[in-house]
Design a protein around this motif. Structure first.
Motif, PDB file in Angstrom:
ATOM      1  N   ARG A   4       0.837  -1.207   0.000  1.00 16.20           N
ATOM      2  CA  ARG A   4       0.000   0.000   0.000  1.00 16.20           C
ATOM      3  C   ARG A   4       0.876   1.262   0.000  1.00 16.20           C
ATOM      4  NH1 ARG A   4      -4.867   1.953  -1.372  1.00 16.20           N
ATOM      5  NH2 ARG A   4      -5.352   3.714  -0.080  1.00 16.20           N
ATOM      6  N   ARG A   5       1.924   1.251   0.789  1.00 21.21           N
ATOM      7  CA  ARG A   5       2.840   2.399   0.834  1.00 21.21           C
ATOM      8  C   ARG A   5       3.489   2.619  -0.531  1.00 21.21           C
ATOM      9  NH1 ARG A   5       8.392   3.014   4.165  1.00 21.21           N
ATOM     10  NH2 ARG A   5       8.774   5.182   3.654  1.00 21.21           N
ATOM     11  N   TYR A   6       3.903   1.523  -1.155  1.00 24.64           N
ATOM     12  CA  TYR A   6       4.508   1.612  -2.484  1.00 24.64           C
ATOM     13  C   TYR A   6       3.500   2.151  -3.498  1.00 24.64           C
ATOM     14  CZ  TYR A   6       6.305   0.242  -7.009  1.00 24.64           C
ATOM     15  OH  TYR A   6       6.701   0.257  -8.322  1.00 24.64           O
ATOM     16  N   ASP A   7       2.301   1.593  -3.493  1.00 24.05           N
ATOM     17  CA  ASP A   7       1.273   2.034  -4.446  1.00 24.05           C
ATOM     18  C   ASP A   7       0.930   3.508  -4.249  1.00 24.05           C
ATOM     19  OD1 ASP A   7       1.128  -0.433  -5.700  1.00 24.05           O
ATOM     20  OD2 ASP A   7      -0.564  -1.125  -4.490  1.00 24.05           O
ATOM     21  N   ASP A   8       0.856   3.955  -2.994  1.00 20.01           N
ATOM     22  CA  ASP A   8       0.588   5.373  -2.713  1.00 20.01           C
ATOM     23  C   ASP A   8       1.717   6.256  -3.243  1.00 20.01           C
ATOM     24  OD1 ASP A   8      -1.785   4.657  -1.472  1.00 20.01           O
ATOM     25  OD2 ASP A   8      -1.011   4.934   0.572  1.00 20.01           O
ATOM     26  N   ALA A   9       2.954   5.809  -3.050  1.00 22.48           N
ATOM     27  CA  ALA A   9       4.101   6.581  -3.538  1.00 22.48           C
ATOM     28  C   ALA A   9       4.097   6.645  -5.063  1.00 22.48           C
ATOM     29  CB  ALA A   9       5.403   5.967  -3.027  1.00 22.48           C
ATOM     30  N   MET A  10       3.747   5.547  -5.710  1.00 21.13           N
ATOM     31  CA  MET A  10       3.707   5.547  -7.172  1.00 21.13           C
ATOM     32  C   MET A  10       2.577   6.444  -7.696  1.00 21.13           C
ATOM     33  SD  MET A  10       6.325   4.072  -8.237  1.00 21.13           S
ATOM     34  CE  MET A  10       5.909   4.124  -9.974  1.00 21.13           C
ATOM     35  N   ALA A  12       1.622   9.143  -6.212  1.00 19.06           N
ATOM     36  CA  ALA A  12       2.174  10.490  -6.046  1.00 19.06           C
ATOM     37  C   ALA A  12       3.194  10.804  -7.144  1.00 19.06           C
ATOM     38  CB  ALA A  12       2.810  10.634  -4.661  1.00 19.06           C
ATOM     39  N   VAL A  13       3.952   9.802  -7.572  1.00 23.17           N
ATOM     40  CA  VAL A  13       4.898   9.978  -8.679  1.00 23.17           C
ATOM     41  C   VAL A  13       4.132  10.358  -9.947  1.00 23.17           C
ATOM     42  CG1 VAL A  13       6.427   8.706 -10.257  1.00 23.17           C
ATOM     43  CG2 VAL A  13       6.754   8.517  -7.794  1.00 23.17           C
ATOM     44  N   GLU A  14       3.070   9.645 -10.234  1.00 20.73           N
ATOM     45  CA  GLU A  14       2.263   9.937 -11.422  1.00 20.73           C
ATOM     46  C   GLU A  14       1.695  11.352 -11.379  1.00 20.73           C
ATOM     47  OE1 GLU A  14       1.828   8.155 -14.213  1.00 20.73           O
ATOM     48  OE2 GLU A  14       3.265   6.725 -13.382  1.00 20.73           O
ATOM     49  N   THR A  15       1.231  11.763 -10.219  1.00 21.58           N
ATOM     50  CA  THR A  15       0.688  13.119 -10.068  1.00 21.58           C
ATOM     51  C   THR A  15       1.785  14.160 -10.284  1.00 21.58           C
ATOM     52  OG1 THR A  15      -1.013  12.345  -8.532  1.00 21.58           O
ATOM     53  CG2 THR A  15      -0.491  14.696  -8.485  1.00 21.58           C
ATOM     54  N   ALA A  16       2.961  13.917  -9.719  1.00 23.84           N
ATOM     55  CA  ALA A  16       4.074  14.853  -9.877  1.00 23.84           C
ATOM     56  C   ALA A  16       4.490  14.963 -11.341  1.00 23.84           C
ATOM     57  CB  ALA A  16       5.253  14.421  -9.012  1.00 23.84           C
ATOM     58  N   GLY A  23      10.692  18.437  -8.206  1.00 22.13           N
ATOM     59  CA  GLY A  23      11.153  18.303  -6.818  1.00 22.13           C
ATOM     60  C   GLY A  23      10.353  17.241  -6.083  1.00 22.13           C
ATOM     61  N   THR A  24       9.051  17.311  -6.220  1.00 20.39           N
ATOM     62  CA  THR A  24       8.180  16.308  -5.602  1.00 20.39           C
ATOM     63  C   THR A  24       8.400  14.948  -6.247  1.00 20.39           C
ATOM     64  OG1 THR A  24       6.514  17.978  -5.065  1.00 20.39           O
ATOM     65  CG2 THR A  24       5.771  15.690  -5.113  1.00 20.39           C
ATOM     66  N   LEU A  25       8.601  14.931  -7.540  1.00 23.16           N
ATOM     67  CA  LEU A  25       8.841  13.681  -8.257  1.00 23.16           C
ATOM     68  C   LEU A  25      10.052  12.956  -7.688  1.00 23.16           C
ATOM     69  CD1 LEU A  25       8.356  11.674 -10.549  1.00 23.16           C
ATOM     70  CD2 LEU A  25       9.674  13.194 -12.034  1.00 23.16           C
ATOM     71  N   LYS A  26      11.127  13.688  -7.473  1.00 23.14           N
ATOM     72  CA  LYS A  26      12.344  13.086  -6.924  1.00 23.14           C
ATOM     73  C   LYS A  26      12.082  12.491  -5.544  1.00 23.14           C
ATOM     74  CE  LYS A  26      17.109  14.062  -5.697  1.00 23.14           C
ATOM     75  NZ  LYS A  26      18.138  15.073  -5.555  1.00 23.14           N
ATOM     76  N   ASP A  27      11.386  13.242  -4.685  1.00 23.32           N
ATOM     77  CA  ASP A  27      11.080  12.768  -3.333  1.00 23.32           C
ATOM     78  C   ASP A  27      10.180  11.535  -3.363  1.00 23.32           C
ATOM     79  OD1 ASP A  27      12.574  14.879  -2.336  1.00 23.32           O
ATOM     80  OD2 ASP A  27      10.813  16.116  -1.886  1.00 23.32           O
ATOM     81  N   CYS A  28       9.136  11.577  -4.175  1.00 18.55           N
ATOM     82  CA  CYS A  28       8.193  10.462  -4.260  1.00 18.55           C
ATOM     83  C   CYS A  28       8.847   9.222  -4.861  1.00 18.55           C
ATOM     84  CB  CYS A  28       6.954  10.855  -5.060  1.00 18.55           C
ATOM     85  SG  CYS A  28       5.941  12.090  -4.234  1.00 18.55           S
ATOM     86  N   ASP A  29       9.708   9.435  -5.838  1.00 18.04           N
ATOM     87  CA  ASP A  29      10.419   8.320  -6.442  1.00 18.04           C
ATOM     88  C   ASP A  29      11.324   7.643  -5.420  1.00 18.04           C
ATOM     89  OD1 ASP A  29      11.084   6.714  -8.796  1.00 18.04           O
ATOM     90  OD2 ASP A  29      13.070   7.632  -8.584  1.00 18.04           O
ATOM     91  N   MET A  34      12.417   3.070  -1.819  1.00 15.96           N
ATOM     92  CA  MET A  34      12.634   2.543  -0.468  1.00 15.96           C
ATOM     93  C   MET A  34      11.518   1.578  -0.082  1.00 15.96           C
ATOM     94  SD  MET A  34      14.282   5.893   1.524  1.00 15.96           S
ATOM     95  CE  MET A  34      12.807   6.077   2.435  1.00 15.96           C
ATOM     96  N   SER A  35      10.296   1.904  -0.453  1.00 14.38           N
ATOM     97  CA  SER A  35       9.161   1.031  -0.145  1.00 14.38           C
ATOM     98  C   SER A  35       9.293  -0.314  -0.842  1.00 14.38           C
ATOM     99  CB  SER A  35       7.845   1.694  -0.562  1.00 14.38           C
ATOM    100  OG  SER A  35       7.625   2.869   0.170  1.00 14.38           O
ATOM    101  N   PHE A  36       9.737  -0.276  -2.087  1.00 12.12           N
ATOM    102  CA  PHE A  36       9.898  -1.532  -2.822  1.00 12.12           C
ATOM    103  C   PHE A  36      11.027  -2.362  -2.224  1.00 12.12           C
ATOM    104  CE2 PHE A  36      10.029  -4.486  -6.289  1.00 12.12           C
ATOM    105  CZ  PHE A  36       8.705  -4.520  -6.687  1.00 12.12           C
TER     106      PHE A  36
END
Length: 86
Positions: A4-10, A12-16, A23-29, A34-36
């Motif tokens: 779930r954490r990984y899916d949420d981060a991904m 957020a990556v798509e939104t960024a 900047g947000t893309l780098k953080d979310c990626d 790390m989640s994976f």
């Protein structure tokens, strides 16, 4: 589950990416990576959790480039899970 954490981060990556917010893309990626890694390092504690992990990993295996480092790490984890069932 860790997935779930990984899916949420991904998500957020798509939104960024859509927002051109690099900047947000780098953080979310980084969070997604790390989640994976946490998923790959995790040892399931129950049969149910093991099956959920297998399902998640099989789904991801089909999305990554075959023979890439991540594809191989996922494949290795799937093999480890199958071996532990013996």
């Amino acid at each position: 589950m860790l997935a779930r954490r990984y899916d949420d981060a991904m998500a957020a990556v798509e939104t960024a990416i859509q927002d051109d917010d690099f900047g947000t893309l780098k953080d979310c990626d980084q969070i997604a990576s790390m989640s994976f890694e946490e998923i790959l390092a995790h040892r399931p504690e129950s049969r149910k959790e093991e099956l959920e992990m297998l399902h998640f990993l099989l789904e991801k295996l089909s999305r990554f480039d075959r023979e890439g480092a991540l594809w191989q790490a996922i494949r290795d984890k799937i093999c480890e899970l199958f071996e532990s069932r013996r």
